[in-house]
Design an enzyme around this catalytic site. Structure first.
Site, PDB file in Angstrom:
ATOM      1  N   SER A 150       0.831  -1.210   0.000  1.00  0.00           N
ATOM      2  CA  SER A 150       0.000   0.000   0.000  1.00  0.00           C
ATOM      3  C   SER A 150       0.862   1.254   0.000  1.00  0.00           C
ATOM      4  CB  SER A 150      -0.872   0.001   1.254  1.00  0.00           C
ATOM      5  OG  SER A 150      -1.459   1.270   1.435  1.00  0.00           O
ATOM      6  N   TYR A 163      -2.728  -1.078  10.064  1.00  0.00           N
ATOM      7  CA  TYR A 163      -2.723  -1.525   8.664  1.00  0.00           C
ATOM      8  C   TYR A 163      -1.410  -1.139   7.972  1.00  0.00           C
ATOM      9  CZ  TYR A 163      -3.886  -1.511   3.674  1.00  0.00           C
ATOM     10  OH  TYR A 163      -3.869  -1.713   2.327  1.00  0.00           O
TER      11      TYR A 163
END
Ligand SMILES: NC(=O)c1ccc[n+]([C@@H]2O[C@H](COP(=O)([O-])OP(=O)(O)OC[C@H]3O[C@@H](n4cnc5c(N)ncnc54)[C@H](OP(=O)(O)O)[C@@H]3O)[C@@H](O)[C@H]2O)c1
Length: 262
Positions: A150, A163
């Site tokens: 990400s 995350y």
């Protein structure tokens, strides 16, 4: 064994490739599996939601087959890899797209959220990669591991720190894999904001507050991507046939920056 080797027209750049896509019941993984199949690969797909996984296999046609498993269950993953590799007749490539994120500020994030986030996003990837390694080494093509990371690594969005930390750990797993197995291609795919159901389980009010904060602080400055455009870029990277080299390759798939709204 169904891979469509040797009888695919020009342009089907993954003809003969045998691919396992993890996290393929929806979103980026689903799109990647179907795009790889259209490019000529045989594709085994896995995730927990059987109905959605079967629907993806149905959409993909005879060269896509569903093997449901929860990546946090090591025994189930082991059986899934065995079954998938038997059906594919070997394995060249694994794409790890399984992932989860809980919207929660650090101050109130319980240990269980850290544990489940890392179990899905990091430990699952390590277990799947380890089980696939013997097959990847034996394949016709250079064995390839794709880890879907990400763009929040290095810029953790407020409320999504667990995350981002898990994706940073995933990147480090990729570096380790590449270093220990210099004959493998290991790709870190840096994905930007993409229109999927990734945030579907978030509390609507908390998500609204977070969105305003992210917008104000500039985290939402990139165009939101469609899962199919991310998938096409991943398939193009797989078709590239970069020689392995003991280092983590990076493929960056982030929408272009947009001017702030007036
Ligand atoms: N959407 C974005 O903006 C964005 C941005 C950067 C990176 N990413 C990354 O892209 C990847 C795909 O996410 P997405 O946006 O496409 O969201 P998504 O549609 O929610 O896809 C997540 C996939 O992971 C699977 N999964 C989750 N937990 C699992 C488990 N325990 N066992 C097996 N499979 C599991 C889900 O399937 P089941 O629920 O059926 O198990 C689903 O197929 C993730 O790694 C995410 O971190 C997304």
């Amino acid at each position: 064994v169904n891979p469509p080797a040797g009888r695919t027209p020009a342009g089907r750049t993954l003809a003969g490739r045998r691919i396992l896509v993890v996290g393929a019941s929806s979103g980026i993984g689903r799109s990647t599996a179907l795009a790889a199949s259209r490019a000529g690969a045989g594709v085994a797909i896995t995730a927990r939601r059987r109905g959605d996984l079967d629907a993806a296999a149905l959409d993909g046609g005879p060269h896509v087959r569903a093997f449901p498993a929860d990546v946090t269950d090591a025994d189930a993953v082991s059986a899934m890899v065995d079954d998938a590799v038997a059906w594919l007749g070997g394995l060249d490539t694994v794409v790890y797209a399984a992932g989860k994120a809980t919207l929660s500020p650090l101050e109130t994030t319980p240990a269980e959220v850290w544990q489940s986030t890392f179990a899905t996003n990091v430990t699952g990837a390590a277990v799947v990669s380890a089980l696939c390694l013997p097959h990847l080494r034996d394949g016709t093509y250079p064995g390839t591991v794709v880890l879907v990371s990400s763009h929040s690594v290095g810029e953790p969005w407020p409320g999504l720190v667990a995350y981002a930390a898990s994706k940073a750990a995933l990147d480090e797993l990729g570096r380790g894999l590449a270093g220990e197995h210099p004959t493998l291609r290991v790709l870190r795919v840096v994905v930007g904001n993409t229109a999927t159901g990734f945030a579907d389980g978030w509390d609507a009010e908390a998500a609204g507050t977070a969105l305003s904060r992210w917008f104000e602080a500039g985290y939402l400055r990139h165009r939101v991507l469609e899962p199919d455009e991310v998938a096409d870029r991943i398939v193009a990277a797989l078709a590239d046939r970069e020689p392995p080299g003991g280092r983590l390759e990076e493929v960056r798939i982030v929408g272009e920056e947009q001017p702030p709204a007036p």
